[in-house]
Design a protein around this motif. Structure first.
Motif, PDB file in Angstrom:
ATOM      1  N   GLY A   1       5.803  15.526  -7.050  1.00 55.07           N
ATOM      2  CA  GLY A   1       5.238  14.185  -6.901  1.00 55.07           C
ATOM      3  C   GLY A   1       5.953  13.350  -5.849  1.00 55.07           C
ATOM      4  O   GLY A   1       5.324  12.552  -5.145  1.00 55.07           O
ATOM      5  N   TRP A   2       7.254  13.548  -5.718  1.00 58.78           N
ATOM      6  CA  TRP A   2       8.032  12.756  -4.759  1.00 58.78           C
ATOM      7  C   TRP A   2       7.891  13.295  -3.338  1.00 58.78           C
ATOM      8  O   TRP A   2       8.347  12.660  -2.395  1.00 58.78           O
ATOM      9  N   SER A   3       7.273  14.436  -3.176  1.00 60.54           N
ATOM     10  CA  SER A   3       7.164  15.072  -1.850  1.00 60.54           C
ATOM     11  C   SER A   3       5.861  14.693  -1.148  1.00 60.54           C
ATOM     12  O   SER A   3       5.304  15.498  -0.406  1.00 60.54           O
TER      13      SER A   3
ATOM     14  N   ILE B   1       0.835  -1.205   0.000  1.00 59.29           N
ATOM     15  CA  ILE B   1       0.000   0.000   0.000  1.00 59.29           C
ATOM     16  C   ILE B   1       0.875   1.263   0.000  1.00 59.29           C
ATOM     17  O   ILE B   1       0.534   2.271  -0.629  1.00 59.29           O
ATOM     18  N   SER B   2       2.023   1.199   0.668  1.00 60.90           N
ATOM     19  CA  SER B   2       2.959   2.337   0.639  1.00 60.90           C
ATOM     20  C   SER B   2       3.443   2.593  -0.783  1.00 60.90           C
ATOM     21  O   SER B   2       3.469   3.745  -1.258  1.00 60.90           O
ATOM     22  N   ILE B   3       3.835   1.520  -1.472  1.00 58.08           N
ATOM     23  CA  ILE B   3       4.296   1.664  -2.861  1.00 58.08           C
ATOM     24  C   ILE B   3       3.172   2.189  -3.749  1.00 58.08           C
ATOM     25  O   ILE B   3       3.392   3.044  -4.618  1.00 58.08           O
ATOM     26  N   VAL B   4       1.961   1.701  -3.514  1.00 56.76           N
ATOM     27  CA  VAL B   4       0.808   2.159  -4.294  1.00 56.76           C
ATOM     28  C   VAL B   4       0.582   3.651  -4.112  1.00 56.76           C
ATOM     29  O   VAL B   4       0.365   4.387  -5.082  1.00 56.76           O
ATOM     30  N   THR B   5       0.642   4.140  -2.863  1.00 54.99           N
ATOM     31  CA  THR B   5       0.411   5.564  -2.627  1.00 54.99           C
ATOM     32  C   THR B   5       1.478   6.431  -3.295  1.00 54.99           C
ATOM     33  O   THR B   5       1.175   7.516  -3.808  1.00 54.99           O
ATOM     34  N   ILE B   6       2.719   5.940  -3.311  1.00 57.30           N
ATOM     35  CA  ILE B   6       3.801   6.697  -3.963  1.00 57.30           C
ATOM     36  C   ILE B   6       3.604   6.729  -5.471  1.00 57.30           C
ATOM     37  O   ILE B   6       3.697   7.783  -6.115  1.00 57.30           O
TER      38      ILE B   6
ATOM     39  N   ILE C   1       1.778   9.044 -10.877  1.00 57.98           N
ATOM     40  CA  ILE C   1       0.918   8.870 -12.055  1.00 57.98           C
ATOM     41  C   ILE C   1      -0.002  10.078 -12.240  1.00 57.98           C
ATOM     42  O   ILE C   1      -0.234  10.536 -13.353  1.00 57.98           O
ATOM     43  N   TRP C   2      -0.512  10.605 -11.138  1.00 61.28           N
ATOM     44  CA  TRP C   2      -1.462  11.709 -11.202  1.00 61.28           C
ATOM     45  C   TRP C   2      -0.791  13.046 -11.517  1.00 61.28           C
ATOM     46  O   TRP C   2      -1.354  13.892 -12.214  1.00 61.28           O
ATOM     47  N   ILE C   3       0.424  13.232 -11.019  1.00 55.40           N
ATOM     48  CA  ILE C   3       1.028  14.567 -10.998  1.00 55.40           C
ATOM     49  C   ILE C   3       1.343  15.085 -12.396  1.00 55.40           C
ATOM     50  O   ILE C   3       1.181  16.287 -12.677  1.00 55.40           O
ATOM     51  N   TYR C   4       1.753  14.218 -13.321  1.00 57.99           N
ATOM     52  CA  TYR C   4       2.126  14.704 -14.659  1.00 57.99           C
ATOM     53  C   TYR C   4       0.921  15.119 -15.494  1.00 57.99           C
ATOM     54  O   TYR C   4       0.924  16.215 -16.080  1.00 57.99           O
ATOM     55  N   PRO C   5      -0.135  14.300 -15.609  1.00 56.22           N
ATOM     56  CA  PRO C   5      -1.342  14.800 -16.311  1.00 56.22           C
ATOM     57  C   PRO C   5      -1.921  16.043 -15.638  1.00 56.22           C
ATOM     58  O   PRO C   5      -2.390  16.960 -16.319  1.00 56.22           O
ATOM     59  N   GLY C   6      -1.881  16.086 -14.285  1.00 56.09           N
ATOM     60  CA  GLY C   6      -2.397  17.253 -13.583  1.00 56.09           C
ATOM     61  C   GLY C   6      -1.624  18.517 -13.894  1.00 56.09           C
ATOM     62  O   GLY C   6      -2.172  19.627 -13.878  1.00 56.09           O
ATOM     63  N   ALA C   7      -0.315  18.363 -14.182  1.00 57.44           N
ATOM     64  CA  ALA C   7       0.520  19.524 -14.490  1.00 57.44           C
ATOM     65  C   ALA C   7       0.424  19.946 -15.952  1.00 57.44           C
ATOM     66  O   ALA C   7       0.430  21.144 -16.267  1.00 57.44           O
ATOM     67  N   TYR C   8       0.334  18.966 -16.877  1.00 54.50           N
ATOM     68  CA  TYR C   8       0.443  19.286 -18.297  1.00 54.50           C
ATOM     69  C   TYR C   8      -0.890  19.336 -19.033  1.00 54.50           C
ATOM     70  O   TYR C   8      -1.012  20.048 -20.037  1.00 54.50           O
ATOM     71  N   LEU C   9      -1.886  18.574 -18.593  1.00 56.82           N
ATOM     72  CA  LEU C   9      -3.159  18.555 -19.307  1.00 56.82           C
ATOM     73  C   LEU C   9      -3.848  19.924 -19.324  1.00 56.82           C
ATOM     74  O   LEU C   9      -4.318  20.361 -20.381  1.00 56.82           O
ATOM     75  N   PRO C  10      -3.920  20.639 -18.186  1.00 55.74           N
ATOM     76  CA  PRO C  10      -4.514  21.989 -18.251  1.00 55.74           C
ATOM     77  C   PRO C  10      -3.753  22.919 -19.183  1.00 55.74           C
ATOM     78  O   PRO C  10      -4.358  23.755 -19.868  1.00 55.74           O
ATOM     79  N   ARG C  11      -2.428  22.794 -19.252  1.00 58.17           N
ATOM     80  CA  ARG C  11      -1.638  23.621 -20.159  1.00 58.17           C
ATOM     81  C   ARG C  11      -1.963  23.290 -21.612  1.00 58.17           C
ATOM     82  O   ARG C  11      -1.985  24.174 -22.480  1.00 58.17           O
ATOM     83  N   PHE C  12      -2.219  22.012 -21.886  1.00 59.06           N
ATOM     84  CA  PHE C  12      -2.555  21.590 -23.243  1.00 59.06           C
ATOM     85  C   PHE C  12      -3.946  22.066 -23.650  1.00 59.06           C
ATOM     86  O   PHE C  12      -4.172  22.451 -24.809  1.00 59.06           O
ATOM     87  N   LEU C  13      -4.875  22.096 -22.694  1.00 53.72           N
ATOM     88  CA  LEU C  13      -6.266  22.426 -23.003  1.00 53.72           C
ATOM     89  C   LEU C  13      -6.541  23.925 -23.036  1.00 53.72           C
ATOM     90  O   LEU C  13      -7.435  24.378 -23.770  1.00 53.72           O
TER      91      LEU C  13
END
Length: 530
Positions: A352-354, A310-315, A320-332
């Motif tokens: 993402g690592w923090s 579960i620790s690995i999953v949360t990391i 996985i979430w952080i890159y689309p969250g950062a770049y998708l709004p910029r693309f749209l």
């Protein structure tokens, strides 16, 4: 006996203080030492368990911790980064809780999906203290710190709302999505309304009533509990009440507090937050033996395996979430591309690592009730507590210790002009003072030496600051000169302290006056060191 337990807790808090001093020496965030201390405490044979009723955990610990986080958040910076903060604090929390629920339901025998959502709500919110304490020392862009602090502030609220609904689903065995969605909106909105309403009342008290620094500080300690308890009384979000009210009051703090109140309140709150963090980790350490003994059919090895997965999953989920969250709004949206600089994959990865988990997750786990509404034992409570502790341990140790190395390896440097802004502020302040002196004290500065010296001081400050802003060499402030100059200032303070000590030994002066002079020296040293 209660006296023995209090003595034990006080002794352990002393150990926490020692560990924090060691963490400062080693330049490692103190939450990492706290979680390790909790683990070591659990291994000490014969340590008596200290129990705190789950209903009291949120009430005692959450309001001041959330209020302190809100107080340290800049509303201007928070609002400027509202999009990434919202995506992380709401979107990522729900995404994390959902995937943790699915994974835990799949790998843990007899672990329902409702319990999975409960566990997901507990471990979904990262704690910004460990991350920002590292990042702020590594000279990374201020925007990252703002996003992490803002995310931590809001995701505490969103994760605890998920926790609340999952707890209700486990206790009642019922969950209707549309009903829950409506209740979610009402809980959120009315929690904010309650927080802002009470914040306006507190603002009026500070602003218009004849308070003293001690009264103001006491009111700041009472305020988060008042917001939290009032909202929870009406079944709204006490967490959002504290967060929204705290943000409003910190935004208006310059209007209502004197310099004495600020000096006193900051010191009191820093001590309180430190002690509360230490107590929570001590509590889990004292309960770990009982928790491990109550795992039932699960072995220690199995539970550690579940917790590591579960620790690995949360990391991974966060990355996985952080890159689309950062770049998708910029693309749209073109406006985002034009108004905001490209963050680059390195800064996105650091964000993402923090995602270290911390005290809020621990407090949430401790707040899981002992029994269901039907009177039966709450299923897998000890398992949830143990997994939460391991997740916090893994994320704090793995991510917390590796974060400085990763920042250096990725060669991330701050693009912020912090020093230039400081110079510009100093220049504007000195210019405003000069304008005021010229307008109101023209004759005094021409005829009285004391007034003339003050004016000359600010004229010199304007000249030096202007030279620095224009990248000109200010010979009077040559860098090689400053260390010796500050050393002399510190020596002057120490000389006066020794003289005060001698006067105190001779008992020839009033003690109250000597303490006032000591306070003046303390403030002078604080100003110089700052």
């Amino acid at each position: 006996m209660i006296h023995d337990q209090l003595l034990l807790i006080i002794g352990l808090l002393l150990c926490v203080a020692m560990l924090s001093m060691l963490s400062d020496k080693l330049r490692i965030p103190y939450p990492i030492f706290l979680v390790i201390a909790g683990l070591l405490i659990s291994l000490i044979p014969g340590v008596p368990p200290v129990k705190l009723h789950p209903d009291l955990v949120f009430l005692i610990f959450l309001p001041p911790l959330l209020y302190a986080a809100a107080w340290n958040t800049s509303w201007h910076d928070f609002w400027a980064a509202k999009r990434p903060i919202t995506l992380l604090a709401f979107g990522l929390v729900i995404f994390t809780a959902s995937l943790v629920a699915i994974v835990s339901n799949a790998i843990i025998p007899d672990f329902s999906l409702a319990l999975g959502f409960l566990l997901g709500g507990i471990v979904s919110p990262p704690d910004a203290i460990a991350a920002t304490s590292v990042i702020q020392k590594m000279n990374v862009p201020k925007r990252i710190v703002t996003i992490l602090e803002g995310e931590s502030l809001v995701n505490d609220a969103s994760s605890l709302i998920v926790f609340r609904f999952a707890l209700a689903a486990v206790s009642t065995g019922q969950f209707v999505f549309w009903t829950a969605a409506g209740d979610f909106a009402k809980v959120v909105l009315m929690g904010i309304v309650v927080g802002l309403a009470i914040a306006h009342i507190i603002y009026a008290i500070h602003k218009f009533l004849p308070t003293t620094p001690s009264i103001d500080t006491a009111i700041t300690l009472i305020t988060p509990y008042l917001m939290y308890i009032t909202a929870e009384h009406f079944h709204f979000s006490g967490v959002l009440a504290v967060v929204s009210g705290g943000l409003f009051l910190t935004f208006r703090s310059g209007d209502i507090f004197s310099y004495e109140t600020r000096l006193q309140a900051v010191s009191v709150w820093q001590t309180l937050v430190f002690l509360l963090n230490g107590i929570v980790f001590i509590m889990i350490g004292l309960q770990l033996p009982e928790i491990t003994g109550g795992l039932g059919e699960y072995s220690i090895g199995e539970v550690i395996f579940y917790a590591v997965v579960i620790s690995i999953v949360t990391i991974i989920i966060r990355l996985i979430w952080i890159y689309p969250g950062a770049y998708l709004p910029r693309f749209l949206f073109r406006s985002i591309r034009e108004n905001e600089p490209n963050p680059g994959w390195r800064l996105v990865f650091i964000t993402g690592w923090s995602g270290m988990r911390g005290v809020v997750s621990l407090a949430s786990a401790l707040a899981v009730p002992l029994t269901l509404d039907t009177g039966g034992a709450f299923p897998h409570r000890n398992l949830i507590l143990f997994i939460t502790f391991i997740v916090i341990l893994c994320t704090l140790v793995l991510q917390g210790l590796s974060l400085p190395w990763i920042i250096k390896k990725l060669n991330i440097a701050s693009g912020d002009s912090h020093e230039k802004q400081e110079m510009e502020i100093r220049y504007k302040l000195a210019t405003a003072v000069l304008d005021h002196i010229t307008t109101n004290y023209a004759s005094e500065t021409a005829n009285i030496d004391a007034y003339k010296r003050v004016k000359e001081r600010y004229e010199r400050m304007v000249q030096i600051t202007s030279n620095k802003l224009n990248n000109e060499e200010a010979k009077e402030e040559a860098p090689s000169f400053l260390p010796a100059y500050y050393k002399m200032l510190y020596e002057m303070i120490e000389v006066r302290r020794k003289e005060i000590k001698e006067m105190r030994r001779e008992k020839s002066f009033n003690e109250e006056i000597l303490r006032e002079k000591e306070r003046e020296l303390d403030l002078e040293e604080a100003r110089i060191r700052k």
